[in-house]
Design an enzyme around this catalytic site. Structure first.
Site, PDB file in Angstrom:
ATOM      1  N   ASP A  24      -9.981   2.565   1.509  1.00 40.11           N
ATOM      2  CA  ASP A  24     -10.129   2.072   2.889  1.00 40.11           C
ATOM      3  C   ASP A  24     -10.782   3.159   3.738  1.00 40.11           C
ATOM      4  O   ASP A  24     -11.561   2.861   4.650  1.00 40.11           O
ATOM      5  CB  ASP A  24      -8.759   1.734   3.496  1.00 40.11           C
ATOM      6  CG  ASP A  24      -8.133   0.494   2.883  1.00 40.11           C
ATOM      7  OD1 ASP A  24      -8.890  -0.386   2.423  1.00 40.11           O
ATOM      8  OD2 ASP A  24      -6.890   0.405   2.857  1.00 40.11           O
TER       9      ASP A  24
ATOM     10  N   LYS B 139       0.818  -1.231   0.000  1.00 41.45           N
ATOM     11  CA  LYS B 139       0.000   0.000   0.000  1.00 41.45           C
ATOM     12  C   LYS B 139       0.846   1.272   0.000  1.00 41.45           C
ATOM     13  O   LYS B 139       0.475   2.273  -0.597  1.00 41.45           O
ATOM     14  CB  LYS B 139      -0.957  -0.002   1.184  1.00 41.45           C
ATOM     15  CG  LYS B 139      -2.073  -1.026   1.026  1.00 41.45           C
ATOM     16  CD  LYS B 139      -3.101  -0.903   2.125  1.00 41.45           C
ATOM     17  CE  LYS B 139      -4.163  -1.976   1.978  1.00 41.45           C
ATOM     18  NZ  LYS B 139      -5.224  -1.848   2.983  1.00 41.45           N
TER      19      LYS B 139
END
Ligand code: ATR
Length: 284
Positions: free
Chosen positions: A103, A67
């Site tokens: 997210d 990420k």
């Protein structure tokens, strides 16, 4: 025929392929779009991403451990990605890589009501905690961070301009009466409960401090309920587990790529069908 993928290492446990494939089918796009899993080790990440557009990929979800790298390689990181320092959604077009972090909106969408003006406690100071704290602050919650290692609490709190829970207070259990929203963004509970309240103890939480005033989000989920979820439910709190956040971040990614509204319930069902098969997880 645009291709999509989740890229991780390892990636075999990921529920994203079945969740997205079910959604694409329901949206009538299965003949057009496809979604697969790609296991890519860190030292190959950059090279693999560079080759994806040529391979027909329109976008990719990125999960552990990529990420941060996804943010670093992006030509066009969103404001959220820059603030969080991590991306989970890449889109390819015009020779550029755009990066988004779903997210953050995924967590907010999974809450039963807007946390605006509410007090939120985020447990943890790693990547997941960073996204959660930023997301909650961005929509107007007052955010506190607690982490086992206080140095990291202070660092993250000052970077995101949220409040640290001071260590004096953590000799005792955390005082949950001060908060309406509690998010576990640590890895405590991954791999199943260690039993006898050990996970709650690691998080400095008392099992009997949850009430119906609380919304409790556990980003960790697995074949059985985490200790935190069990205690929160027993106290009457509204509980959101990591599966719902997984569904909501996936839906936000799919919405970006296809410009269509994804079928949330179908995505939930696809995840539920795998219950008992998957091991504990924390993310896409
Ligand atoms: P991620 O990127 O998924 O958030 P991470 O960066 O490895 O993962 O962060 C893991 C988090 O879980 C950290 O906040 C870690 O606390 P420390 O900073 O003190 O290491 C927390 N964590 C892991 N094991 C823990 C435990 N047994 N008790 C309390 N916190 C724990």
């Amino acid at each position: 025929m645009p291709r999509l993928a989740v890229i991780g290492h390892p990636v075999g446990h990921s529920l994203s392929p079945q969740m997205h494939t079910a959604a694409l089918r329901e949206m009538g796009l299965a003949g057009e779009w496809s979604y697969e899993a790609l296991d890519v080790p860190p030292d190959e990440f950059r090279r693999v991403i560079a080759g994806l557009p040529e391979g027909g990929f329109a976008g990719a979800n990125v999960t552990i451990p990529h990420k941060r790298a996804a943010f670093e390689i992006a030509d066009d990181p969103s404001e959220a990605v820059r603030a969080i320092g991590a991306a989970n959604t890449l889109s390819f077009g015009g020779g550029r890589v755009a990066a988004e972090n779903t997210d953050a909106p995924g967590l907010i969408a999974s809450l039963p009501e807007s946390p605006k003006g509410h007090r939120a406690l985020v447990l943890g100071a790693g990547g997941a905690a960073r996204a959660a704290a930023w997301a909650l602050a961005d929509v107007g919650a007052a955010v506190w961070i607690w982490n086992r290692t206080h140095r990291k609490t202070e660092q993250l709190a000052s970077e995101l301009r949220v409040r640290p829970v001071e260590p004096e207070a953590t000799h005792r259990s955390l005082q949950l009466g001060r908060y309406e929203v509690i998010v576990n963004a640590t890895s405590v509970g991954l791999g199943g409960s260690r039993g006898e309240g050990a996970d709650l103890k690691a998080l400095h939480l008392d099992a009997d401090s949850f009430t119906e005033r609380h919304v409790v989000v556990d980003l960790v989920y697995g074949a059985s309920e985490t200790e935190l979820v069990r205690a929160a439910r027993a106290g009457g709190a509204k509980v959101v587990d990591g599966r719902e956040v997984l569904v909501r971040q996936g839906a936000a990614s799919l919405r970006m790529w296809t410009k269509r509204e994804p079928p949330i319930e179908t995505m939930r069902q696809a995840i539920r069908q795998s219950d008992g098969r998957e091991e504990a997880s924390h993310g896409a």
